[in-house]
Motif scaffolding. Structure first.
Motif, PDB file in Angstrom:
ATOM      1  N   THR A   1       0.836  -1.200   0.000  1.00  0.00           N
ATOM      2  CA  THR A   1       0.000   0.000   0.000  1.00  0.00           C
ATOM      3  C   THR A   1       0.874   1.254   0.000  1.00  0.00           C
ATOM      4  OG1 THR A   1      -0.162  -0.342   2.376  1.00  0.00           O
ATOM      5  CG2 THR A   1      -2.110  -0.852   1.084  1.00  0.00           C
ATOM      6  N   GLN A   2       0.546   2.182  -0.875  1.00  0.00           N
ATOM      7  CA  GLN A   2       1.296   3.448  -0.932  1.00  0.00           C
ATOM      8  C   GLN A   2       0.740   4.433   0.094  1.00  0.00           C
ATOM      9  OE1 GLN A   2       0.718   4.292  -5.102  1.00  0.00           O
ATOM     10  NE2 GLN A   2       2.517   3.100  -5.729  1.00  0.00           N
ATOM     11  N   THR A   3      -0.578   4.541   0.117  1.00  0.00           N
ATOM     12  CA  THR A   3      -1.208   5.350   1.173  1.00  0.00           C
ATOM     13  C   THR A   3      -2.447   4.626   1.668  1.00  0.00           C
ATOM     14  OG1 THR A   3      -2.569   6.572  -0.390  1.00  0.00           O
ATOM     15  CG2 THR A   3      -0.452   7.567   0.184  1.00  0.00           C
ATOM     16  N   GLY A   4      -2.806   4.891   2.932  1.00  0.00           N
ATOM     17  CA  GLY A   4      -3.975   4.248   3.516  1.00  0.00           C
ATOM     18  C   GLY A   4      -3.612   2.932   4.178  1.00  0.00           C
ATOM     19  N   THR A   5      -4.599   2.320   4.791  1.00  0.00           N
ATOM     20  CA  THR A   5      -4.356   1.050   5.474  1.00  0.00           C
ATOM     21  C   THR A   5      -5.414   0.009   5.078  1.00  0.00           C
ATOM     22  OG1 THR A   5      -5.670   1.756   7.371  1.00  0.00           O
ATOM     23  CG2 THR A   5      -3.287   2.060   7.537  1.00  0.00           C
ATOM     24  N   ILE A   6      -4.974  -1.240   5.095  1.00  0.00           N
ATOM     25  CA  ILE A   6      -5.880  -2.362   4.848  1.00  0.00           C
ATOM     26  C   ILE A   6      -5.720  -3.326   6.010  1.00  0.00           C
ATOM     27  CG2 ILE A   6      -6.390  -4.322   3.345  1.00  0.00           C
ATOM     28  CD1 ILE A   6      -5.231  -2.653   1.009  1.00  0.00           C
ATOM     29  N   LYS A   7      -6.828  -3.675   6.640  1.00  0.00           N
ATOM     30  CA  LYS A   7      -6.769  -4.596   7.775  1.00  0.00           C
ATOM     31  C   LYS A   7      -7.681  -5.782   7.547  1.00  0.00           C
ATOM     32  CE  LYS A   7      -5.551  -1.199  11.302  1.00  0.00           C
ATOM     33  NZ  LYS A   7      -5.931  -0.571  12.575  1.00  0.00           N
ATOM     34  N   ILE A   8      -7.211  -6.935   7.981  1.00  0.00           N
ATOM     35  CA  ILE A   8      -8.032  -8.149   7.951  1.00  0.00           C
ATOM     36  C   ILE A   8      -8.194  -8.605   9.391  1.00  0.00           C
ATOM     37  CG2 ILE A   8      -8.145 -10.538   7.162  1.00  0.00           C
ATOM     38  CD1 ILE A   8      -6.328  -9.507   4.753  1.00  0.00           C
ATOM     39  N   PHE A   9      -9.407  -8.552   9.870  1.00  0.00           N
ATOM     40  CA  PHE A   9      -9.707  -8.842  11.272  1.00  0.00           C
ATOM     41  C   PHE A   9      -8.783  -8.058  12.213  1.00  0.00           C
ATOM     42  CE2 PHE A   9     -12.084 -12.175   9.315  1.00  0.00           C
ATOM     43  CZ  PHE A   9     -13.195 -12.291  10.124  1.00  0.00           C
ATOM     44  N   GLY A  10      -8.557  -6.825  11.882  1.00  0.00           N
ATOM     45  CA  GLY A  10      -7.781  -5.925  12.739  1.00  0.00           C
ATOM     46  C   GLY A  10      -6.282  -5.973  12.497  1.00  0.00           C
ATOM     47  N   TYR A  11      -5.809  -6.911  11.717  1.00  0.00           N
ATOM     48  CA  TYR A  11      -4.373  -7.020  11.459  1.00  0.00           C
ATOM     49  C   TYR A  11      -4.036  -6.304  10.156  1.00  0.00           C
ATOM     50  CZ  TYR A  11      -4.268 -10.490  15.139  1.00  0.00           C
ATOM     51  OH  TYR A  11      -4.374 -11.129  16.350  1.00  0.00           O
ATOM     52  N   GLU A  12      -3.126  -5.341  10.270  1.00  0.00           N
ATOM     53  CA  GLU A  12      -2.783  -4.544   9.097  1.00  0.00           C
ATOM     54  C   GLU A  12      -1.919  -5.373   8.136  1.00  0.00           C
ATOM     55  OE1 GLU A  12      -1.472  -0.575  10.069  1.00  0.00           O
ATOM     56  OE2 GLU A  12      -0.588  -0.372   8.063  1.00  0.00           O
ATOM     57  N   VAL A  13      -2.316  -5.385   6.891  1.00  0.00           N
ATOM     58  CA  VAL A  13      -1.632  -6.221   5.890  1.00  0.00           C
ATOM     59  C   VAL A  13      -0.162  -5.811   5.736  1.00  0.00           C
ATOM     60  CG1 VAL A  13      -1.577  -6.849   3.438  1.00  0.00           C
ATOM     61  CG2 VAL A  13      -3.753  -6.755   4.646  1.00  0.00           C
ATOM     62  N   GLY A  14       0.091  -4.510   5.773  1.00  0.00           N
ATOM     63  CA  GLY A  14       1.464  -4.042   5.580  1.00  0.00           C
ATOM     64  C   GLY A  14       2.355  -4.309   6.782  1.00  0.00           C
ATOM     65  N   ARG A  15       1.798  -4.147   7.985  1.00  0.00           N
ATOM     66  CA  ARG A  15       2.626  -4.254   9.202  1.00  0.00           C
ATOM     67  C   ARG A  15       2.662  -5.667   9.760  1.00  0.00           C
ATOM     68  NH1 ARG A  15       0.722   0.491  12.451  1.00  0.00           N
ATOM     69  NH2 ARG A  15       0.281  -1.081  14.013  1.00  0.00           N
ATOM     70  N   ASP A  16       1.581  -6.412   9.581  1.00  0.00           N
ATOM     71  CA  ASP A  16       1.495  -7.748  10.165  1.00  0.00           C
ATOM     72  C   ASP A  16       0.946  -8.729   9.128  1.00  0.00           C
ATOM     73  OD1 ASP A  16       1.667  -9.667  12.053  1.00  0.00           O
ATOM     74  OD2 ASP A  16       0.344  -8.704  13.512  1.00  0.00           O
ATOM     75  N   PRO A  17       1.705  -8.870   8.013  1.00  0.00           N
ATOM     76  CA  PRO A  17       1.156  -9.648   6.895  1.00  0.00           C
ATOM     77  C   PRO A  17       0.859 -11.099   7.248  1.00  0.00           C
ATOM     78  CG  PRO A  17       3.503  -9.187   6.547  1.00  0.00           C
ATOM     79  CD  PRO A  17       3.056  -8.373   7.736  1.00  0.00           C
ATOM     80  N   GLY A  18       1.664 -11.695   8.112  1.00  0.00           N
ATOM     81  CA  GLY A  18       1.463 -13.100   8.459  1.00  0.00           C
ATOM     82  C   GLY A  18       0.101 -13.326   9.091  1.00  0.00           C
ATOM     83  N   GLU A  19      -0.215 -12.500  10.089  1.00  0.00           N
ATOM     84  CA  GLU A  19      -1.496 -12.666  10.792  1.00  0.00           C
ATOM     85  C   GLU A  19      -2.671 -12.318   9.881  1.00  0.00           C
ATOM     86  OE1 GLU A  19      -1.830 -14.139  13.723  1.00  0.00           O
ATOM     87  OE2 GLU A  19       0.331 -14.402  13.566  1.00  0.00           O
ATOM     88  N   ALA A  20      -2.468 -11.307   9.029  1.00  0.00           N
ATOM     89  CA  ALA A  20      -3.555 -10.906   8.125  1.00  0.00           C
ATOM     90  C   ALA A  20      -3.800 -11.990   7.069  1.00  0.00           C
ATOM     91  CB  ALA A  20      -3.207  -9.576   7.460  1.00  0.00           C
ATOM     92  N   LEU A  21      -2.716 -12.457   6.430  1.00  0.00           N
ATOM     93  CA  LEU A  21      -2.876 -13.377   5.300  1.00  0.00           C
ATOM     94  C   LEU A  21      -3.344 -14.765   5.728  1.00  0.00           C
ATOM     95  CD1 LEU A  21       0.238 -12.393   3.122  1.00  0.00           C
ATOM     96  CD2 LEU A  21      -2.159 -11.844   2.695  1.00  0.00           C
ATOM     97  N   ARG A  22      -3.030 -15.170   6.963  1.00  0.00           N
ATOM     98  CA  ARG A  22      -3.463 -16.501   7.382  1.00  0.00           C
ATOM     99  C   ARG A  22      -4.977 -16.548   7.602  1.00  0.00           C
ATOM    100  NH1 ARG A  22      -0.866 -17.368  13.312  1.00  0.00           N
ATOM    101  NH2 ARG A  22      -1.164 -19.525  12.657  1.00  0.00           N
ATOM    102  N   ARG A  23      -5.603 -15.375   7.728  1.00  0.00           N
ATOM    103  CA  ARG A  23      -7.065 -15.312   7.897  1.00  0.00           C
ATOM    104  C   ARG A  23      -7.784 -15.109   6.572  1.00  0.00           C
ATOM    105  NH1 ARG A  23      -4.542 -13.970  12.337  1.00  0.00           N
ATOM    106  NH2 ARG A  23      -5.518 -14.366  14.365  1.00  0.00           N
ATOM    107  N   LEU A  24      -7.006 -15.090   5.503  1.00  0.00           N
ATOM    108  CA  LEU A  24      -7.547 -14.733   4.194  1.00  0.00           C
ATOM    109  C   LEU A  24      -7.473 -15.915   3.230  1.00  0.00           C
ATOM    110  CD1 LEU A  24      -8.457 -12.144   2.606  1.00  0.00           C
ATOM    111  CD2 LEU A  24      -6.080 -11.930   1.881  1.00  0.00           C
ATOM    112  N   GLY A  25      -8.590 -16.185   2.557  1.00  0.00           N
ATOM    113  CA  GLY A  25      -8.583 -17.153   1.462  1.00  0.00           C
ATOM    114  C   GLY A  25      -8.742 -16.389   0.158  1.00  0.00           C
TER     115      GLY A  25
END
Lengths: 282, 265
Positions: free
Chosen positions: B74-98
């Motif tokens: 992400t260049q600007t803004g934030t994306i979170k999956i169940f509260g985990y930011e994809v850019g900062r905590d990709p492991g926790e975010a991506l493991r919740r994503l199919g």
């Protein structure tokens, strides 16, 4: 129906076992792909054998190799080029892995790897290790045939002591291939890799002729050969095959492995690498 | 609160109290050089909800998809999956994503089971557990009798089902599908859409990306994306009412100023 509520809450982070499972899965998949491409195995084996049985046989009476370390006596030319051909197998395998990664990217398979929750550096390193494992199979298959041609180290332990050198040089050449795969836009561009990477690296090295011979003909070419990391991969393998360590080559190969792998990881990083500058790993 | 209204992002990691959105996209912009592909895009998807991201080709859907899956950063803004930011905590975010990508991402030379084993290994799931999970997800997607078949021998619709089964294998809580019905016949499209809609009842949040307006149901949540900007979002009935037209097709035409979106025949 899959129910997310039936799963226990996810523990944060990944344990060592999960990393090991991931590494095993990536190596397993690479091995399966390799088994499905028998022609790849055959061509990987035929290439050095052509050099050994035709090129080296033709030149054995023309090119004499004087006593230079690690050899303790005069040797035949086929004996001299055997470590070079071992390194050549790994060079081609590294570039084949690069081709495979470009193919995976074009076919979309690369995305499956890159959206894994495990760290990207780990995924890329695992892919590299998988490629090295395949190259080791090829090298030892070649060594069996070379043995039947009466080309063997002085001591059979040489087959074992060369293994770490093969792993390290395989990692270096695989990392270079991985780095190249990040800058190759399409499969069509791969011919350029052949012309601008594989052939110059192979011919401007000590794989086919000792550097003192090169220096006699062209000092500047000898200098280029000395700068070539592939020369050091060849020498590392050559010395290890005779149960010795070439410390300079070890340092160069180790350093180049770190640099190439680091650059490849950066190149595949979504925020910093070549992929984002190109508009993503499509 | 409407699920598609911009709800405040949760703290990272996922906090107690209010359940975090399955997916929250906040003020995300993205450019390729000087060309802006996304412009301040914000929306969220709640757990157990089916949200359609609707837009023409070139609207920015695939770019957004690549940002959510961290193929791009992400260049600007934030994306979170169940509260985990994809850019900062990709492991926790991506493991919740199919994820089901628009392009086929199965290995054609491997069997269905081998593809699933590989995917599970990438999530750190061992072979024994994978086989049990694979049996369940393939049963769900009506592919249980083809486990040993090579992917190359499957039809387009069957490949899609396998990709959905694979995306469910690690028990994600959020499912992303990028134009999953493109190139499929009418029956295969209907089957896949029906199946994915059913997943919502098990607690999964779904983001279904499409340019086919007949894939939108009246009770869905919809995000209308056009030329990188969100033109409207909310319940289909609300979007239609705000546009002052009779149906979603007309609403889309009015919002985007383009010709009507077709269904795919």
């Amino acid at each position: 129906m899959t129910s997310i509520t039936s799963d226990p809450p996810l523990r944060k982070g990944f344990g060592l076992l999960q990393y090991a499972i991931c590494l095993k899965g990536i190596v397993w998949r690479e091995a399966l792909r390799y088994l499905h491409q028998r022609e790849r195995f055959i061509s990987a084996l035929v290439r050095p054998l052509v050099w050994l049985f035709i090129f080296a046989a033709g030149f054995r009476s023309v090119l004499g190799v004087s006593i230079i370390p690690p050899y303790e006596t005069y040797i035949l030319y086929p004996v001299y080029i055997t470590p070079g051909l071992m390194a050549m197998i790994q060079l081609f395998n590294g570039m084949q892995s690069s081709l495979s990664m470009v193919y995976d990217r074009e076919m979309g398979n690369m995305r499956t790897l890159l959206v894994s929750p495990l760290p990207r550096w780990f995924l890329l390193t695992s892919k590299l290790i998988a490629g090295v494992a395949v190259s080791l199979l090829q090298v030892y298959a070649y060594l069996i045939i070379a043995y039947l041609w009466d080309i063997a180290p002085d001591n059979y332990w040489g087959y074992l002591t060369v293994l770490p050198a093969l792993i390290l040089s395989g990692l270096m050449l695989g990392a270079l291939g991985m780095l190249l795969s990040s800058v190759i836009k399409q499969l069509d561009n791969f011919a350029g890799v052949m012309n601008f990477v594989i052939f110059p690296m192979f011919f401007a090295s000590s794989a086919l002729y000792p550097l003192w011979r090169v220096e006699e003909g062209s000092p500047w070419l000898a200098f280029v050969c000395e700068l070539n990391p592939f020369t050091h991969a060849v020498e590392l393998i050559r010395f290890a095959f005779y149960m010795q360590v070439n410390w300079l080559s070890l340092a160069v190969v180790l350093g180049c492995t770190v640099v190439f792998l680091g650059a490849a990881i950066i190149a595949y990083d979504p925020s910093r690498g070549m992929l984002v500058r190109r508009g993503g790993p499509e | 609160m409407n699920v598609l209204q911009q709800d405040r992002p949760t703290e990272d990691p996922a906090p107690a109290g209010d359940a975090p959105a399955a997916l929250s996209v906040d003020d995300v912009s993205h450019s390729y050089g000087k060309r802006k592909a996304l412009d301040n895009v914000s929306f969220s998807v709640k757990p157990s909800s089916f949200t359609v991201l609707l837009g023409l080709n070139g609207a920015g859907k695939s770019t957004l998809f690549s940002l959510i899956t961290r193929l791009y950063s992400t260049q600007t803004g934030t994306i979170k999956i169940f509260g985990y930011e994809v850019g900062r905590d990709p492991g926790e975010a991506l493991r919740r994503l199919g994820v089901v990508f628009q392009a086929r991402t199965l290995d054609m030379d491997l069997s269905i089971q081998q593809n699933l084993l590989y995917h599970a290994a990438l999530h750190g799931i061992g072979a024994a557990e994978t086989k049990a999970r694979a049996a369940a997800v393939l049963e769900q997607t009506a592919m249980a009798d083809r486990t040993k078949d090579k992917v190359r021998d499957l039809s387009g619709g069957q490949m899609r089902r396998v990709e959905i089964a694979r995306a469910l294998l690690h028990h994600p809580q959020m499912l992303l599908l990028d134009e999953p019905t493109v190139g499929l016949d009418i029956k295969a499209r209907a089957d896949i859409l029906k199946h994915v809609r059913e997943l919502v009842h098990s607690g999964i949040g779904v983001l279904w990306t499409t340019h086919l307006i007949d894939e939108v149901n009246p009770d869905d949540d919809v995000v209308v994306l056009h030329q990188g900007k969100i033109l409207d979002k909310g319940r289909v009935s609300d979007v239609v009412a705000r546009a002052g037209v009779a149906d979603m097709r007309a609403a889309f035409t009015k919002l985007t100023g383009t010709g009507p979106l077709g269904g795919e025949s």
